[in-house]
Scaffold this motif. Sequence first.
Motif, PDB file in Angstrom:
ATOM      1  N   PRO A 199      25.912 -18.695  39.996  1.00  0.00           N
ATOM      2  CA  PRO A 199      27.287 -19.215  39.208  1.00  0.00           C
ATOM      3  C   PRO A 199      28.065 -17.724  39.739  1.00  0.00           C
ATOM      4  CG  PRO A 199      25.562 -18.525  37.608  1.00  0.00           C
ATOM      5  CD  PRO A 199      24.942 -18.738  39.006  1.00  0.00           C
ATOM      6  N   ALA A 200      29.545 -18.264  39.294  1.00  0.00           N
ATOM      7  CA  ALA A 200      30.522 -17.234  39.378  1.00  0.00           C
ATOM      8  C   ALA A 200      30.129 -16.126  38.396  1.00  0.00           C
ATOM      9  CB  ALA A 200      31.609 -17.642  39.084  1.00  0.00           C
ATOM     10  N   ARG A 201      29.494 -16.165  37.044  1.00  0.00           N
ATOM     11  CA  ARG A 201      29.597 -15.159  36.260  1.00  0.00           C
ATOM     12  C   ARG A 201      27.998 -14.946  36.256  1.00  0.00           C
ATOM     13  NH1 ARG A 201      32.025 -18.127  30.961  1.00  0.00           N
ATOM     14  NH2 ARG A 201      31.113 -16.060  30.038  1.00  0.00           N
ATOM     15  N   GLN A 202      27.814 -13.565  36.240  1.00  0.00           N
ATOM     16  CA  GLN A 202      26.254 -12.908  36.229  1.00  0.00           C
ATOM     17  C   GLN A 202      25.806 -13.108  35.030  1.00  0.00           C
ATOM     18  OE1 GLN A 202      24.828 -11.561  38.715  1.00  0.00           O
ATOM     19  NE2 GLN A 202      22.982 -11.417  37.567  1.00  0.00           N
ATOM     20  N   SER A 203      26.518 -13.431  33.564  1.00  0.00           N
ATOM     21  CA  SER A 203      25.965 -13.563  32.561  1.00  0.00           C
ATOM     22  C   SER A 203      25.154 -15.036  32.575  1.00  0.00           C
ATOM     23  CB  SER A 203      26.982 -13.676  31.498  1.00  0.00           C
ATOM     24  OG  SER A 203      27.731 -14.530  31.619  1.00  0.00           O
ATOM     25  N   THR A 204      25.637 -16.248  33.262  1.00  0.00           N
ATOM     26  CA  THR A 204      25.278 -17.414  33.408  1.00  0.00           C
ATOM     27  C   THR A 204      24.205 -17.270  34.212  1.00  0.00           C
ATOM     28  OG1 THR A 204      27.366 -18.251  33.054  1.00  0.00           O
ATOM     29  CG2 THR A 204      25.751 -19.750  34.077  1.00  0.00           C
ATOM     30  N   ALA A 205      23.984 -16.538  35.226  1.00  0.00           N
ATOM     31  CA  ALA A 205      22.852 -16.467  35.985  1.00  0.00           C
ATOM     32  C   ALA A 205      21.655 -15.742  35.300  1.00  0.00           C
ATOM     33  CB  ALA A 205      23.314 -15.664  37.377  1.00  0.00           C
ATOM     34  N   ASP A 206      21.974 -14.841  34.677  1.00  0.00           N
ATOM     35  CA  ASP A 206      20.897 -14.208  33.824  1.00  0.00           C
ATOM     36  C   ASP A 206      20.408 -15.142  32.742  1.00  0.00           C
ATOM     37  OD1 ASP A 206      21.424 -11.759  35.191  1.00  0.00           O
ATOM     38  OD2 ASP A 206      22.809 -10.764  33.684  1.00  0.00           O
ATOM     39  N   ARG A 207      21.020 -15.786  32.107  1.00  0.00           N
ATOM     40  CA  ARG A 207      20.717 -16.911  31.217  1.00  0.00           C
ATOM     41  C   ARG A 207      19.864 -17.772  31.808  1.00  0.00           C
ATOM     42  NH1 ARG A 207      25.453 -19.342  28.087  1.00  0.00           N
ATOM     43  NH2 ARG A 207      23.668 -20.512  27.385  1.00  0.00           N
ATOM     44  N   MET A 208      20.072 -18.194  32.883  1.00  0.00           N
ATOM     45  CA  MET A 208      19.268 -19.261  33.376  1.00  0.00           C
ATOM     46  C   MET A 208      18.049 -18.665  33.991  1.00  0.00           C
ATOM     47  SD  MET A 208      19.010 -22.487  34.450  1.00  0.00           S
ATOM     48  CE  MET A 208      20.467 -23.315  34.755  1.00  0.00           C
ATOM     49  N   GLN A 209      18.100 -17.504  34.531  1.00  0.00           N
ATOM     50  CA  GLN A 209      16.743 -16.734  34.907  1.00  0.00           C
ATOM     51  C   GLN A 209      15.810 -16.875  33.724  1.00  0.00           C
ATOM     52  OE1 GLN A 209      15.643 -15.648  37.865  1.00  0.00           O
ATOM     53  NE2 GLN A 209      17.175 -15.020  39.046  1.00  0.00           N
ATOM     54  N   ALA A 210      16.378 -16.158  32.464  1.00  0.00           N
ATOM     55  CA  ALA A 210      15.680 -15.949  31.268  1.00  0.00           C
ATOM     56  C   ALA A 210      15.155 -17.447  30.918  1.00  0.00           C
ATOM     57  CB  ALA A 210      16.364 -15.196  30.346  1.00  0.00           C
ATOM     58  N   GLY A 211      16.066 -18.395  30.643  1.00  0.00           N
ATOM     59  CA  GLY A 211      15.782 -19.724  30.078  1.00  0.00           C
ATOM     60  C   GLY A 211      14.688 -20.316  30.899  1.00  0.00           C
ATOM     61  N   THR A 212      14.754 -20.176  32.305  1.00  0.00           N
ATOM     62  CA  THR A 212      13.696 -21.022  33.177  1.00  0.00           C
ATOM     63  C   THR A 212      12.327 -20.297  33.147  1.00  0.00           C
ATOM     64  OG1 THR A 212      15.593 -21.340  34.820  1.00  0.00           O
ATOM     65  CG2 THR A 212      13.119 -21.555  35.579  1.00  0.00           C
ATOM     66  N   GLY A 213      12.148 -18.571  32.987  1.00  0.00           N
ATOM     67  CA  GLY A 213      11.355 -18.133  32.557  1.00  0.00           C
ATOM     68  C   GLY A 213      10.381 -18.415  31.245  1.00  0.00           C
ATOM     69  N   GLU A 214      11.215 -18.651  30.229  1.00  0.00           N
ATOM     70  CA  GLU A 214      10.845 -18.914  28.951  1.00  0.00           C
ATOM     71  C   GLU A 214      10.358 -20.601  29.127  1.00  0.00           C
ATOM     72  OE1 GLU A 214      10.197 -17.337  26.458  1.00  0.00           O
ATOM     73  OE2 GLU A 214      11.090 -15.414  26.688  1.00  0.00           O
ATOM     74  N   LEU A 215      10.817 -21.291  29.799  1.00  0.00           N
ATOM     75  CA  LEU A 215      10.431 -22.765  29.880  1.00  0.00           C
ATOM     76  C   LEU A 215       9.098 -22.762  30.533  1.00  0.00           C
ATOM     77  CD1 LEU A 215      10.950 -25.665  29.381  1.00  0.00           C
ATOM     78  CD2 LEU A 215      12.206 -25.607  31.397  1.00  0.00           C
ATOM     79  N   ALA A 216       8.982 -21.715  31.599  1.00  0.00           N
ATOM     80  CA  ALA A 216       7.473 -21.850  32.373  1.00  0.00           C
ATOM     81  C   ALA A 216       6.560 -21.375  31.426  1.00  0.00           C
ATOM     82  CB  ALA A 216       7.696 -20.720  33.423  1.00  0.00           C
ATOM     83  N   LEU A 217       6.747 -20.361  30.650  1.00  0.00           N
ATOM     84  CA  LEU A 217       5.877 -19.769  29.714  1.00  0.00           C
ATOM     85  C   LEU A 217       5.611 -21.130  28.548  1.00  0.00           C
ATOM     86  CD1 LEU A 217       7.342 -16.276  29.183  1.00  0.00           C
ATOM     87  CD2 LEU A 217       5.112 -17.024  29.919  1.00  0.00           C
ATOM     88  N   SER A 218       6.663 -21.781  28.148  1.00  0.00           N
ATOM     89  CA  SER A 218       6.474 -22.658  27.079  1.00  0.00           C
ATOM     90  C   SER A 218       5.409 -23.889  27.703  1.00  0.00           C
ATOM     91  CB  SER A 218       7.615 -23.528  26.690  1.00  0.00           C
ATOM     92  OG  SER A 218       8.344 -22.635  25.928  1.00  0.00           O
ATOM     93  N   VAL A 219       5.739 -24.210  28.785  1.00  0.00           N
ATOM     94  CA  VAL A 219       4.913 -25.356  29.739  1.00  0.00           C
ATOM     95  C   VAL A 219       3.441 -24.683  29.928  1.00  0.00           C
ATOM     96  CG1 VAL A 219       4.591 -26.801  31.553  1.00  0.00           C
ATOM     97  CG2 VAL A 219       6.967 -26.423  30.866  1.00  0.00           C
ATOM     98  N   GLY A 220       3.521 -23.342  30.285  1.00  0.00           N
ATOM     99  CA  GLY A 220       2.283 -22.813  30.540  1.00  0.00           C
ATOM    100  C   GLY A 220       1.357 -22.883  29.037  1.00  0.00           C
ATOM    101  N   TRP A 221       1.927 -22.747  28.100  1.00  0.00           N
ATOM    102  CA  TRP A 221       1.278 -22.413  26.674  1.00  0.00           C
ATOM    103  C   TRP A 221       0.708 -24.002  26.580  1.00  0.00           C
ATOM    104  CZ3 TRP A 221      -1.782 -20.945  23.400  1.00  0.00           C
ATOM    105  CH2 TRP A 221      -2.004 -21.539  22.266  1.00  0.00           C
ATOM    106  N   LEU A 222       1.541 -25.106  26.796  1.00  0.00           N
ATOM    107  CA  LEU A 222       1.113 -26.334  26.518  1.00  0.00           C
ATOM    108  C   LEU A 222      -0.099 -26.630  27.379  1.00  0.00           C
ATOM    109  CD1 LEU A 222       4.333 -28.441  26.492  1.00  0.00           C
ATOM    110  CD2 LEU A 222       2.973 -27.712  24.417  1.00  0.00           C
ATOM    111  N   ALA A 223      -0.302 -26.175  28.662  1.00  0.00           N
ATOM    112  CA  ALA A 223      -1.412 -26.313  29.480  1.00  0.00           C
ATOM    113  C   ALA A 223      -2.403 -25.414  29.012  1.00  0.00           C
ATOM    114  CB  ALA A 223      -0.858 -25.779  30.961  1.00  0.00           C
TER     115      ALA A 223
END
Length: 451
Positions: A199-223
């Motif tokens: 995206p145009a704003r780096q802060s948005t890209a950083d939040r998407m990276q962090a959010g996606t990683g946290e989502l992977a951890l949440s789904v991993g924990w469910l597994a």
Amino acid sequence: MASSRAVPNLAFRRLRGRRSPAEFAAAVRRSAREIGEQVACDARYIGRVESGEIRCPNYAYERVFLHMFPGLTLADLGFAAREQVRGRAARAPAGPPPAAQITIRNDEESDVLRRAFMTSGTATVAAASLGLGGLAGAGLGTIPAPRAGRTFGETEVEAVEEAVRRIRLLDDRYGADGLYRRAAEPLRMAYALLDSGTPARQSTADRMQAGTGELALSVGWLAHDSGRLEDARSHYAEALATARVAGDQALEAHAFSNTSFLARDEGRFREAVRAAQAGQHAARQLSSARLLALLTLREACAWAGLGDRAACEQALGRAHALFGRGPCDADPEWMSFFGEPELEALEAQCWSALGDWPRAVRHARRATALQNPHFTRNLALYRAQLATDLARSGALEESAAAGERVLDLLGEVQSSRIRAMLVDTVRILSPQRSTPAVAAFLDRRAALDRV
């Protein structure tokens, strides 16, 4: 993203006074705990309120704000009428067909559903209510799937962050077994969005990276919690790779924490030690003593698995010293589960692994006594730990009673981890069936297996 027509909420800004947004967010979280609410309030949320982007809070935040400022109304706090906001939210924008979308609910709808599924009694209904089961209905927003020439923005990032919060909330209440499969689809879509472009704003890209990683951890924990350990390992590795690419030390520390936990459960204790130590290295610049305490406890549990009592005791000492520094604004949102009950439970696991049953029982008792009943899954987990430790210490009737209390919660909590712990308790108690309390517990447990 804030509308160009957003009107700053000056009344709310005045109430914050001379406190920084982070300090005020911490006060909001403290007030929420006072009334038994859970809100993921941070400085960014306060900024969104003050900018006028959040025109009316969800019901959970409303209760907290009115608790903080008794005698004031939402209008006094600078918010718009809920009906007015709801009217706008109900008109969904045009977009691609439903098959190409993932859905999120507005703040108000999310909280209504949260309170509904808290009393629904099944994880399946709860997961569907979160939008993880494909339900559609009034009040839903949509996020377009990535398309050629289009990248993600604030709306998509907020959807990913909200998915993480909802999964954690459901897991706290119901356990992982009924949620894992439904949670995999939001994760797949999050990675697709992440790959769609920058995206145009780096802060948005950083939040998407962090959010996606946290989502992977949440789904991993469910597994992980539902016994799918290879799936969990894969999701944790995904999150760690995302953290490394983004240079996100907070996400990296979280990924190492989960990886250490998983390695310990798999009996790979030296790997668990290394992962816990790597997590501590990543966390040292994050100013969160509580995060370091948890990672040090992960290390202690791994040393206990190796039978190294001296190393375990040293790590426990460091963990207690770090925990004693107290919480702070730098503590990650995902660590909301880590309070004194979890500290006691993890120490109980250390002494149990070392075969020191009296100490294990003492700390497991504290964990169950201190745990907030709202966190049903953890309460069942701590009671299962206590039942096993009591059985191994020879306290047969007490073990059976603790096991009965776990069975009381199994209709609501679906966790393979907890069921496996009960199997261990049953194995230890089975030769003692001549004790009436033990026989009653074993019979009830067997009857539940036949249902």
